[in-house]
Design an enzyme around this catalytic site. Sequence first.
Site, PDB file in Angstrom:
ATOM      1  N   ASN A  33       8.056  -5.489  -0.673  1.00  0.00           N
ATOM      2  CA  ASN A  33       7.788  -4.373   0.316  1.00  0.00           C
ATOM      3  C   ASN A  33       6.434  -4.138   0.844  1.00  0.00           C
ATOM      4  O   ASN A  33       5.655  -3.959  -0.184  1.00  0.00           O
ATOM      5  CB  ASN A  33       8.376  -3.204  -0.187  1.00  0.00           C
ATOM      6  CG  ASN A  33       8.549  -1.982   0.375  1.00  0.00           C
ATOM      7  OD1 ASN A  33       7.644  -1.883   1.468  1.00  0.00           O
ATOM      8  ND2 ASN A  33       9.071  -0.895   0.117  1.00  0.00           N
ATOM      9  N   PRO A  55       0.792  -1.236   0.091  1.00  0.00           N
ATOM     10  CA  PRO A  55      -0.017   0.010   0.069  1.00  0.00           C
ATOM     11  C   PRO A  55       0.916   1.114   0.045  1.00  0.00           C
ATOM     12  O   PRO A  55       1.717   1.535   0.530  1.00  0.00           O
ATOM     13  CB  PRO A  55      -0.794  -0.070   1.288  1.00  0.00           C
ATOM     14  CG  PRO A  55      -0.149  -1.176   2.284  1.00  0.00           C
ATOM     15  CD  PRO A  55       0.770  -2.141   1.260  1.00  0.00           C
ATOM     16  N   ASN A  56       0.273   2.284  -0.913  1.00  0.00           N
ATOM     17  CA  ASN A  56       0.911   3.621  -0.982  1.00  0.00           C
ATOM     18  C   ASN A  56       2.137   3.720  -1.774  1.00  0.00           C
ATOM     19  O   ASN A  56       2.708   4.724  -1.725  1.00  0.00           O
ATOM     20  CB  ASN A  56       0.857   4.156   0.513  1.00  0.00           C
ATOM     21  CG  ASN A  56      -0.571   4.493   1.081  1.00  0.00           C
ATOM     22  OD1 ASN A  56      -1.200   4.851   0.723  1.00  0.00           O
ATOM     23  ND2 ASN A  56      -0.214   3.617   2.180  1.00  0.00           N
ATOM     24  N   ARG A 106      12.850   5.122  12.710  1.00  0.00           N
ATOM     25  CA  ARG A 106      11.753   6.151  12.151  1.00  0.00           C
ATOM     26  C   ARG A 106      10.894   6.381  13.624  1.00  0.00           C
ATOM     27  O   ARG A 106      11.152   5.798  14.669  1.00  0.00           O
ATOM     28  CB  ARG A 106      10.879   5.907  10.928  1.00  0.00           C
ATOM     29  CG  ARG A 106      11.948   5.849  10.035  1.00  0.00           C
ATOM     30  CD  ARG A 106      11.249   5.784   8.560  1.00  0.00           C
ATOM     31  NE  ARG A 106      10.218   6.314   8.438  1.00  0.00           N
ATOM     32  CZ  ARG A 106       9.036   6.501   7.467  1.00  0.00           C
ATOM     33  NH1 ARG A 106       8.956   5.394   6.596  1.00  0.00           N
ATOM     34  NH2 ARG A 106       7.998   7.131   7.378  1.00  0.00           N
ATOM     35  N   HIS A 122      12.745  -2.628   2.485  1.00  0.00           N
ATOM     36  CA  HIS A 122      12.272  -1.374   2.958  1.00  0.00           C
ATOM     37  C   HIS A 122      12.662  -0.288   2.386  1.00  0.00           C
ATOM     38  O   HIS A 122      14.088  -0.468   2.595  1.00  0.00           O
ATOM     39  CB  HIS A 122      11.903  -1.224   4.193  1.00  0.00           C
ATOM     40  CG  HIS A 122      11.121  -2.112   4.955  1.00  0.00           C
ATOM     41  ND1 HIS A 122       9.428  -2.021   4.685  1.00  0.00           N
ATOM     42  CD2 HIS A 122      11.000  -3.351   5.707  1.00  0.00           C
ATOM     43  CE1 HIS A 122       8.860  -3.069   5.229  1.00  0.00           C
ATOM     44  NE2 HIS A 122       9.910  -3.763   5.857  1.00  0.00           N
ATOM     45  N   GLU A 139      12.213  -9.360   2.461  1.00  0.00           N
ATOM     46  CA  GLU A 139      11.650  -8.304   2.827  1.00  0.00           C
ATOM     47  C   GLU A 139      12.460  -6.917   2.622  1.00  0.00           C
ATOM     48  O   GLU A 139      13.564  -7.018   3.129  1.00  0.00           O
ATOM     49  CB  GLU A 139      11.149  -8.391   4.087  1.00  0.00           C
ATOM     50  CG  GLU A 139      10.382  -6.962   4.785  1.00  0.00           C
ATOM     51  CD  GLU A 139      10.210  -7.210   6.344  1.00  0.00           C
ATOM     52  OE1 GLU A 139      10.432  -8.131   7.077  1.00  0.00           O
ATOM     53  OE2 GLU A 139       9.972  -6.279   6.906  1.00  0.00           O
ATOM     54  N   TYR A 167      11.145   9.125   1.178  1.00  0.00           N
ATOM     55  CA  TYR A 167      11.367   7.922   0.216  1.00  0.00           C
ATOM     56  C   TYR A 167      11.765   8.513  -1.163  1.00  0.00           C
ATOM     57  O   TYR A 167      12.193   7.574  -2.092  1.00  0.00           O
ATOM     58  CB  TYR A 167       9.715   7.698  -0.070  1.00  0.00           C
ATOM     59  CG  TYR A 167       9.161   6.926   1.276  1.00  0.00           C
ATOM     60  CD1 TYR A 167       9.820   5.601   1.770  1.00  0.00           C
ATOM     61  CD2 TYR A 167       8.075   7.539   1.558  1.00  0.00           C
ATOM     62  CE1 TYR A 167       8.941   5.335   2.627  1.00  0.00           C
ATOM     63  CE2 TYR A 167       7.561   6.808   2.753  1.00  0.00           C
ATOM     64  CZ  TYR A 167       7.869   5.746   3.418  1.00  0.00           C
ATOM     65  OH  TYR A 167       7.283   5.416   4.252  1.00  0.00           O
ATOM     66  N   ALA A 180       2.960  -0.388   5.139  1.00  0.00           N
ATOM     67  CA  ALA A 180       2.497  -0.333   6.527  1.00  0.00           C
ATOM     68  C   ALA A 180       1.902  -1.758   6.875  1.00  0.00           C
ATOM     69  O   ALA A 180       1.887  -2.397   7.890  1.00  0.00           O
ATOM     70  CB  ALA A 180       1.397   0.643   6.723  1.00  0.00           C
ATOM     71  N   ARG A 216       4.899  10.798  -2.590  1.00  0.00           N
ATOM     72  CA  ARG A 216       4.767  10.560  -1.298  1.00  0.00           C
ATOM     73  C   ARG A 216       6.024  10.861  -0.618  1.00  0.00           C
ATOM     74  O   ARG A 216       7.089  10.440  -0.545  1.00  0.00           O
ATOM     75  CB  ARG A 216       4.267   9.078  -1.107  1.00  0.00           C
ATOM     76  CG  ARG A 216       4.339   8.626   0.268  1.00  0.00           C
ATOM     77  CD  ARG A 216       4.089   6.964   0.229  1.00  0.00           C
ATOM     78  NE  ARG A 216       3.815   6.498   1.760  1.00  0.00           N
ATOM     79  CZ  ARG A 216       4.174   5.526   2.082  1.00  0.00           C
ATOM     80  NH1 ARG A 216       4.515   4.423   1.156  1.00  0.00           N
ATOM     81  NH2 ARG A 216       3.965   5.203   3.324  1.00  0.00           N
TER      82      ARG A 216
HETATM   83  C1  DQA Z   1       8.113   1.180   3.849  1.00  0.00           C
HETATM   84  C2  DQA Z   1       8.025   1.654   5.469  1.00  0.00           C
HETATM   85  C3  DQA Z   1       6.611   1.293   5.940  1.00  0.00           C
HETATM   86  O1  DQA Z   1       7.070   1.628   7.267  1.00  0.00           O
HETATM   87  C4  DQA Z   1       5.797   2.254   5.428  1.00  0.00           C
HETATM   88  O2  DQA Z   1       4.536   2.036   5.974  1.00  0.00           O
HETATM   89  C5  DQA Z   1       5.749   2.386   3.800  1.00  0.00           C
HETATM   90  C6  DQA Z   1       6.901   2.158   3.250  1.00  0.00           C
HETATM   91  C7  DQA Z   1       9.433   1.404   3.091  1.00  0.00           C
HETATM   92  O3  DQA Z   1       9.797   1.096   2.348  1.00  0.00           O
HETATM   93  O4  DQA Z   1      10.141   2.175   3.946  1.00  0.00           O
HETATM   94  O5  DQA Z   1       4.835   2.216   3.190  1.00  0.00           O
HETATM   95  O6  DQA Z   1       7.575  -0.199   3.723  1.00  0.00           O
END
Ligand code: DQA
Length: 145
Positions: free
Chosen positions: A73, A9-10, A106, A99, A97, A22, A76, A17
Amino acid sequence: MKVLIINGPNLNLLGLRNPDVYGEVTLEQIELWLKDKSKPLNVELQFFQSNHEGAIIDTIHDAMKWADGIIINPGAFTHYSYAIRDAISAVILPTIEVHLSDIMNREDFRKISVIEPVCVAQIIGQGKFGYLEGLHQLIHIKKSA
Ligand code: DQA
């Protein structure tokens, strides 16, 4: 070798964003860059992004039929989706995994990953290079299997 790369998501909003966290690169640019990098590695990539937990789970299940490994990835969902964790655990494909940001430096809620225990590695804070590092690790796992 075939690898599924999932973004949760996102992450479709990358570029817009929180660029301070990011960066300004879009998901499409990351995917094109990875595709290019994967050519000499002889790896076929399939990309999937969704904002929906169930769609991510269905895609992980489907990967059982064709993929040699998964890079995810989970956005959240990382911090609370036992359903995605169970899906990864069920399909028994080596999963990494990734990120983009350094989740350990953070907010406190980001420090916990419920996904990490079912993954072979967690790569954080390297931006787009984290996905490439994940790819190299999956290749190494496949070669030594
Ligand atoms: C994320 C870190 C997560 O905490 C966050 O909710 C994201 C992006 C990252 O790639 O740093 O959506 O996965």
